[in-house]
Design an enzyme around this catalytic site. Structure first.
Site, mmCIF file in Angstrom:
data_model
loop_
_atom_site.group_PDB
_atom_site.id
_atom_site.type_symbol
_atom_site.label_atom_id
_atom_site.label_comp_id
_atom_site.label_asym_id
_atom_site.label_seq_id
_atom_site.Cartn_x
_atom_site.Cartn_y
_atom_site.Cartn_z
ATOM 1 N N ARG A 129 -14.494 142.542 23.843
ATOM 2 C CA ARG A 129 -14.940 142.920 22.495
ATOM 3 C C ARG A 129 -14.862 141.744 21.531
ATOM 4 O O ARG A 129 -14.032 140.852 21.690
ATOM 5 C CB ARG A 129 -14.119 144.110 21.990
ATOM 6 C CG ARG A 129 -14.381 145.362 22.811
ATOM 7 C CD ARG A 129 -13.571 146.558 22.361
ATOM 8 N NE ARG A 129 -13.935 147.745 23.135
ATOM 9 C CZ ARG A 129 -13.435 148.052 24.317
ATOM 10 N NH1 ARG A 129 -12.520 147.267 24.862
ATOM 11 N NH2 ARG A 129 -13.847 149.121 24.970
ATOM 12 N N GLU A 171 -26.631 145.767 31.524
ATOM 13 C CA GLU A 171 -27.015 147.064 30.952
ATOM 14 C C GLU A 171 -28.495 147.081 30.562
ATOM 15 O O GLU A 171 -29.046 146.082 30.112
ATOM 16 C CB GLU A 171 -26.206 147.351 29.681
ATOM 17 C CG GLU A 171 -24.727 147.493 29.884
ATOM 18 C CD GLU A 171 -23.978 147.742 28.585
ATOM 19 O OE1 GLU A 171 -22.771 147.996 28.650
ATOM 20 O OE2 GLU A 171 -24.601 147.660 27.504
#
EC number: 5.3.1.8
Length: 409
Positions: A293, A135
């Site tokens: 996560r 990202e």
């Protein structure tokens, strides 16, 4: 071909109620608006404004499936997918701590869960596809706050020493909590993260909960508030309000606390643990939805898989400096083949150009711009978005606005 596209912002709870609407120049919806997806990812493919341009296809994913040679170009048609996803992201509050896999990890994890028959939409599904998800985020707001990557160990030790001073000055000292934290840090960052996540979550919580409570209390002390790490301690306090008792609160102190100014960027490679805290940014990533996560979320946390993915190597904040490619053009070029991002601001009366080697998506900030290619041109208003086929070749941009241009790496 220039194809106008649009989408509806996703209403995740952490989204800002005003930032995306302000960027687009429209009225806010009244609820949180977190992410505007502009791409062909199945999770929220961009809608085509005039399906007559695309043989009746109503969204970008359907058009690519129907006519990949036109949409992607001959070189990319065989792969049959757009490799990048452009987003406008507005964090009104903190996102979850998370990391993304390498290409090999993504392929193996996806194949394993497919073989095990885990439904693609299952709560405990880790790998939604077989692709990695590096990202890039560039600040659009005046500041953009994030956590990214593990701090140098010397900084972690400095923070622990400040907490010890605060504990010694506290009306009810409890150094045992910090002793426990230090014991795990002495073993290593991986052991510390694993202990916090396994011992501090679920019904059978242990001593990690006590450590989290103690660190939050000490983060409010004068020693913490007046230290060189004041922003990090303030983040601990903020996270404790958003996610009370979450072990990610203490994990945040192990991570770089980053403040981007407008136009500054971070590149988050595979294994980088990160969380966006607040601000509006342009986010560009490989077209994947694979997220492991690590706290600050009610969603599934697979501790074992997360530990396999995480890169525990201490690092400086992974800022990415742009190339000044030509007048009015800044190019953010990370070391991945999936995407590159251009910020083009020609200025009033000027014109800037870039070479397109594949399909592109343009999102316009501020005033309108004019886009001209080899085969045509289009005027794009503030907040407008356009998909550009590769046959347009060299793209010229004029006007007073800013064109954010995502294309193949």
């Amino acid at each position: 071909m220039f194809v106008a596209i649009r989408n509806t912002p996703r209403d995740y709870a952490w989204g800002s109620t005003t930032d995306i609407a302000g960027f687009l120049g429209v009225e806010p919806s009244g609820g949180p608006e977190a992410e505007l997806w502009l791409g062909a990812h199945a999770g929220s493919p961009a809608q085509i404004v005039d399906p007559a341009q695309t043989g009746g296809a109503s969204d970008l994913a359907a058009w690519i499936q129907f006519d990949p040679h036109t949409a992607l170009g001959a070189e990319s048609a065989a792969e049959g997918r757009l490799p990048f996803l452009l987003k406008l992201l507005a964090a009104g509050g903190p996102l979850s701590l998370q990391a993304h896999p390498t290409p090999d990890q993504a392929r193996a994890g996806f194949a394993r869960e497919e073989a095990e028959g885990v439904p693609i939409d299952a709560y405990d599904r880790n790998y939604k596809d077989a692709f990695h998800k590096p990202e890039l985020v560039v600040a659009v707001s005046e500041t953009f706050d994030a956590l990214s990557g593990f701090r140098p160990l010397g900084e972690v030790r400095d923070i622990l020493e400040l907490l010890r001073r605060a504990d010694a000055s506290d009306a009810a000292p409890a150094p045992g909590a910090l002793d426990l934290l230090e014991q795990h840090l002495d073993i290593g960052l991986a052991d510390t993260v694993e202990w916090l996540l396994r011992d501090g979550r679920g019904e059978d919580t242990g001593q990690a909960v006590w450590v989290v409570e103690r660190v939050v209390r000490l983060a409010r002390s004068r020693e913490a508030e007046e230290s060189a790490y004041a922003d990090s301690f303030a983040t601990v306090v903020d996270l404790s309000v958003a996610y009370p008792g979450d072990p990610g609160i203490v994990i945040s102190l192990l991570l770089n606390r980053v403040r981007l100014r407008r136009g500054e960027a971070l590149f988050l490679a595979a294994g980088n643990i990160h969380a966006y805290l607040h601000g509006l940014g342009i986010e560009l990533m490989a077209a994947s939805d694979n997220v492991l996560r690590g706290g600050l979320t009610p969603k599934h946390i697979d501790v074992s898989e997360l530990l396999e993915v995480l890169d525990f190597t201490p690092m400086a904040p992974p800022r990415l400096e742009p190339e000044r490619a030509s007048p009015g053009v800044l190019t953010f070029r990370p070391d991945v083949p999936d995407f590159v991002l251009h910020r083009v601001e020609p200025g009033e009366g000027g014109s800037s150009s870039i070479e397109l080697d594949g399909p592109a998506i343009v999102l316009v900030e501020g005033d309108a711009v004019r886009l001209e290619g080899a085969l045509g041109g289009v005027d794009v208003p503030r907040g407008g978005a356009v998909y550009i086929t590769p046959d347009e070749g060299r793209l010229s941009v004029s006007g007073r606005g800013v064109a954010w241009i995502a294309t193949n790496g």
